[in-house]
Scaffold this motif. Sequence first.
Motif, PDB file in Angstrom:
ATOM      1  N   LEU A   1       0.826  -1.202   0.000  1.00 13.17           N
ATOM      2  CA  LEU A   1       0.000   0.000   0.000  1.00 13.17           C
ATOM      3  C   LEU A   1       0.867   1.261   0.000  1.00 13.17           C
ATOM      4  CD1 LEU A   1      -2.868   1.106   0.115  1.00 13.17           C
ATOM      5  CD2 LEU A   1      -2.756   0.983   2.604  1.00 13.17           C
ATOM      6  N   ALA A   2       1.941   1.241   0.773  1.00 12.71           N
ATOM      7  CA  ALA A   2       2.829   2.408   0.838  1.00 12.71           C
ATOM      8  C   ALA A   2       3.470   2.685  -0.524  1.00 12.71           C
ATOM      9  CB  ALA A   2       3.908   2.180   1.895  1.00 12.71           C
ATOM     10  N   ALA A   3       3.766   1.601  -1.265  1.00 11.05           N
ATOM     11  CA  ALA A   3       4.341   1.785  -2.601  1.00 11.05           C
ATOM     12  C   ALA A   3       3.296   2.324  -3.573  1.00 11.05           C
ATOM     13  CB  ALA A   3       4.904   0.462  -3.107  1.00 11.05           C
ATOM     14  N   LEU A   4       2.040   1.878  -3.375  1.00 10.73           N
ATOM     15  CA  LEU A   4       0.963   2.301  -4.275  1.00 10.73           C
ATOM     16  C   LEU A   4       0.489   3.707  -3.967  1.00 10.73           C
ATOM     17  CD1 LEU A   4      -1.299   1.394  -6.370  1.00 10.73           C
ATOM     18  CD2 LEU A   4      -2.662   0.828  -4.344  1.00 10.73           C
ATOM     19  N   LEU A   5       0.412   4.023  -2.676  1.00  8.56           N
ATOM     20  CA  LEU A   5      -0.202   5.281  -2.264  1.00  8.56           C
ATOM     21  C   LEU A   5       0.633   5.916  -1.147  1.00  8.56           C
ATOM     22  CD1 LEU A   5      -2.887   6.852  -2.874  1.00  8.56           C
ATOM     23  CD2 LEU A   5      -3.812   5.744  -0.826  1.00  8.56           C
ATOM     24  N   PRO A   6       1.718   6.593  -1.496  1.00  7.09           N
ATOM     25  CA  PRO A   6       2.537   7.229  -0.444  1.00  7.09           C
ATOM     26  C   PRO A   6       1.703   8.221   0.362  1.00  7.09           C
ATOM     27  CG  PRO A   6       3.649   7.257  -2.569  1.00  7.09           C
ATOM     28  CD  PRO A   6       2.244   6.820  -2.840  1.00  7.09           C
ATOM     29  N   ASP A   7       1.648   8.012   1.664  1.00  8.23           N
ATOM     30  CA  ASP A   7       0.804   8.842   2.529  1.00  8.23           C
ATOM     31  C   ASP A   7       1.384   8.758   3.939  1.00  8.23           C
ATOM     32  OD1 ASP A   7      -2.268   9.961   2.860  1.00  8.23           O
ATOM     33  OD2 ASP A   7      -1.598   8.821   4.615  1.00  8.23           O
ATOM     34  N   PRO A   8       1.427   9.870   4.678  1.00  8.28           N
ATOM     35  CA  PRO A   8       2.009   9.818   6.025  1.00  8.28           C
ATOM     36  C   PRO A   8       1.340   8.793   6.936  1.00  8.28           C
ATOM     37  CG  PRO A   8       1.746  12.087   5.318  1.00  8.28           C
ATOM     38  CD  PRO A   8       1.062  11.240   4.277  1.00  8.28           C
TER      39      PRO A   8
END
Length: 422
Positions: free
Chosen positions: A233-240
């Motif tokens: 998910l972090a790779a797909l949607l960088p978000d804090p």
Amino acid sequence: MIQQPDAASRQQAAIREKIDALYRDESRRVFASLVRLLGGFDQAEEALHEAFAAAVERWPTDGVPANPRAWLVSTGRFKSIDAVRRRARFDKSVAAIAEQRPTATLSEPPPDDPALPDDQLRLIFTCCHPALAPQTQIALTLREVCGLTTEEVAAAFLVPPPTIAQRIVRGKAKIRDTRIPYEVPSLDEAPERLDSVLAVIYLVFNEGYSASGGDAAIRQELSGEAIRLCRLLAALLPDPEVEGLLALMLLHDARRDARATPGGDLILLEDQDRTLWKRPQIDEGAGLVRRSLASRRFGVYTLQAAIAAVHAGAPTAAQTDWAQIAALYDVLLDAEPSPIVELNRAVAVAMRDGPEAGLALVDAIVARGELADFHLAHAARADFCRRLGRTAEAREAYRRALGLAKQAPERRFLEKRIEELQ
């Protein structure tokens, strides 16, 4: 060369163990791929079981394929298509439905289909569609995508299992009836589903970090899967907040080897051998926390990760900065008020100001009726009473906690405490 009977038996036993391990570790990923290919939960569930049954029948003689997961997906899909064709011979209307299926489902997927690793994440986003109520999104995903039992999902929500069962049935019907597509939404659409997706991943991790019942305190396969999904998910949607959740899970998971004895008994944080904590994992988690905090767009997962980072940074239990932890809980309670956060804050306050302060806070929570049936609230109360020398009250609270606990290691821990107070 003809194998001796014992050797053949051992080989078959090894293959059966391999299949059991695949079912335990990979079945939900196979299921997610089958949902994408077949277009429905029920068809995918049936195909999943058909595929594993075929593996049990064929692998002992044919050998384990080079890519077992791809084999299971392909076999399950063709088993489903064959079933539709068989029914079509007797029912032309069913044949029409089969013809309406996407052409893609009739072609064999390559064994190293690059889409396979993302299918589970794709299905999580599908189940977290905004057309479904948030609680239904989470319950459905935990049960159907992550493989938790209805009882485990109910424990996560602190509600009876029949309530969860109804939510799951309604969710599946909604997806079927409104033809919600099985796809990862665009980057513009993804944020509105992000809260539910993060909640699902965290609840899966929690069930692995501290099982709601059963013989084992830790279910590493669930914790590992949650971390894997969050990295995707972090790779797909960088978000804090995605990074905050990843940090939180990494920091907790880093302490895994120190949390239980070889026999499976619990070891409290203050008694853990900190040399067993995984420092590279702690460093990665702490770095993610710092980056998320610096963004000034963080939320409750980052705050919890910051608390975990303070614990992880303490050289000894006695050197833990409880004042900072209590202050972080104050901020967390403002951001997301909940009795669970209140309970955790009460423990931090007790460590900072003494057990009497913590006891007053826990008594206030329980007096409101919240957490009255939550064993950890009574266990915390028991611990405060024990530290204050109020032995009879401590014993009674431990007994109350024991009556509510469902996990065997927690029950053994509570029984030991009661015995120590006799």
